[in-house]
Design an enzyme around this catalytic site. Sequence first.
Site, mmCIF file in Angstrom:
data_model
loop_
_atom_site.group_PDB
_atom_site.id
_atom_site.type_symbol
_atom_site.label_atom_id
_atom_site.label_comp_id
_atom_site.label_asym_id
_atom_site.label_seq_id
_atom_site.Cartn_x
_atom_site.Cartn_y
_atom_site.Cartn_z
ATOM 1 N N LYS A 83 -5.324 -10.457 -6.113
ATOM 2 C CA LYS A 83 -6.542 -10.842 -5.396
ATOM 3 C C LYS A 83 -7.704 -9.912 -5.767
ATOM 4 C CE LYS A 83 -6.622 -8.238 -1.154
ATOM 5 N NZ LYS A 83 -7.191 -8.206 0.166
ATOM 6 N N LYS A 99 0.825 -1.228 0.000
ATOM 7 C CA LYS A 99 0.000 0.000 0.000
ATOM 8 C C LYS A 99 0.851 1.266 0.000
ATOM 9 C CE LYS A 99 -4.349 -1.895 1.176
ATOM 10 N NZ LYS A 99 -5.650 -1.844 1.730
ATOM 11 N N LYS A 117 -11.506 -4.542 -3.231
ATOM 12 C CA LYS A 117 -12.455 -3.426 -3.271
ATOM 13 C C LYS A 117 -11.852 -2.226 -3.971
ATOM 14 C CE LYS A 117 -14.345 -4.417 1.200
ATOM 15 N NZ LYS A 117 -13.901 -4.198 2.559
HETATM 16 P P1 ATP Z 1 -8.808 -4.038 -0.165
HETATM 17 O O1 ATP Z 1 -8.917 -4.915 -1.343
HETATM 18 O O2 ATP Z 1 -9.180 -2.615 -0.414
HETATM 19 O O3 ATP Z 1 -7.476 -4.209 0.554
HETATM 20 P P2 ATP Z 1 -10.362 -6.032 0.954
HETATM 21 O O4 ATP Z 1 -11.244 -6.348 -0.178
HETATM 22 O O5 ATP Z 1 -9.166 -6.895 1.210
HETATM 23 O O6 ATP Z 1 -9.890 -4.551 0.852
HETATM 24 P P3 ATP Z 1 -10.982 -6.126 3.762
HETATM 25 O O7 ATP Z 1 -11.976 -5.376 4.530
HETATM 26 O O8 ATP Z 1 -9.565 -5.757 3.961
HETATM 27 O O9 ATP Z 1 -11.290 -5.987 2.213
HETATM 28 O O10 ATP Z 1 -11.172 -7.670 3.967
HETATM 29 C C1 ATP Z 1 -12.271 -8.310 4.586
HETATM 30 C C2 ATP Z 1 -12.024 -9.809 4.646
HETATM 31 O O11 ATP Z 1 -12.109 -10.374 3.340
HETATM 32 C C3 ATP Z 1 -10.641 -10.216 5.187
HETATM 33 O O12 ATP Z 1 -10.765 -11.305 6.066
HETATM 34 C C4 ATP Z 1 -9.870 -10.588 3.964
HETATM 35 O O13 ATP Z 1 -8.885 -11.538 4.231
HETATM 36 C C5 ATP Z 1 -10.957 -11.143 3.074
HETATM 37 N N1 ATP Z 1 -10.630 -10.968 1.670
HETATM 38 C C6 ATP Z 1 -10.418 -9.814 1.021
HETATM 39 N N2 ATP Z 1 -10.156 -10.017 -0.280
HETATM 40 C C7 ATP Z 1 -10.209 -11.357 -0.471
HETATM 41 C C8 ATP Z 1 -10.033 -12.210 -1.615
HETATM 42 N N3 ATP Z 1 -9.781 -11.727 -2.805
HETATM 43 N N4 ATP Z 1 -10.173 -13.536 -1.437
HETATM 44 C C9 ATP Z 1 -10.467 -14.039 -0.232
HETATM 45 N N5 ATP Z 1 -10.644 -13.302 0.877
HETATM 46 C C10 ATP Z 1 -10.515 -11.983 0.768
#
Ligand code: ATP
Length: 335
Positions: A199, A118, A202
């Site tokens: 991955k 980040k 969001k």
């Molecule tokens: P950003 O992508 O902006 O970093 P994020 O999508 O990872 O955000 P978080 O709020 O950080 O969202 O994550 C919420 C939960 O979802 C966490 O437990 C994280 O490990 C899980 N998670 C996020 N993205 C994935 C993914 N692509 N596959 C599986 N689990 C995920």
Amino acid sequence: MIKTNKTKPRVFSGVQPSGNLHLGNYLGAIRQFVELQEDHECIYCIVDMHAITVPQDPKALREHVLDLASLYMAVGIDPRKSIIFVQSDVPGHAELNWILTCNSYTGELSRMTQFKSKSHGKESSPTGLFCYPVLMAADILLYDTDIVPVGNDQKQHIELCRDIATRVNNTIKETFVVPEGRFMKAGARIMALDDPTQKMSKSATNIHSTISLLDQPNKIKKSIMKATTDSDGEIRFDVENKPGVSNLMTIYSVLSGESMADIETSYRGKGYGDFKKDLVGVVQESLAPIQARYEEIRHSEQLIRDLKDGAERAGAIAEVVMKRVKDTFGLGLGM
Ligand code: ATP
Ligand code: LTN
């Protein structure tokens, strides 16, 4: 042994209110939240203080908190079985965060891959982004948590939390329950549809990279039909050589309950187009009931009542732990 008044193992997890949840969040983390509430004491948090590690529009942040709370409930987290609350409504998170900041090291925080990615290419980043994992450790340790269900990408943060807790226990006084991470096998890491080496996130800029839990049927169809695959045309699970197809198969398998072997057999001799079309149906059918419940909950007065009640119940647990922590460090008057 620390004395706690738990009757069942305690689960804690959090998600940032930074936009709508996507399939990665659901399959990698939140689906486990629902299963765990049957035989655990579960606490699920909306981590708005983590969200402000990057700039937020204040009005939008409040809306996103309510969106996420409604989604938690729409996927099946029941506020009568679990505690659902907003992080900043319980002051213990910020309090414990400071104490843990004084007991963690810049060296260990510099090794966190999430911070590295980040802050990559920037001369300077907000201190909060650097200290993000310490606040996460505070969230977990504030509730004498036993189990933390999260996606695979959070493994390093959970290890850091365990290290900090163990360090305080060993060098000062036994104070914290040392938690275990719980990572889902299938679906623990859902990849971006347009680039299966990244991955699903969001913060993606291409809207067809992710599927939001609130996406309309047409958008779901478009994103899946556009998803990156490969040129060999065979539906086979092979993450290394066929990351795009394998990612789509994971989504299909987890949502439909069919094994990879069964999927491979049913699509032998068929093309990606057929498989993608069926996957569109599987995703649309899985999301439709969640979306219908979301609409019922999002603007109800009950939502606010449930979140206030959740903060009170979480606050009562946190108060007991904070008293123990302050005693360990000799903070305050010990009343
Ligand atoms: P950003 O992508 O902006 O970093 P994020 O999508 O990872 O955000 P978080 O709020 O950080 O969202 O994550 C919420 C939960 O979802 C966490 O437990 C994280 O490990 C899980 N998670 C996020 N993205 C994935 C993914 N692509 N596959 C599986 N689990 C995920
Ligand atoms: N960093 C986590 C969100 C999070 C969390 C927590 C998860 C904040 N505090 C405590 C589990 C327990 C993420 O998923 N990106």
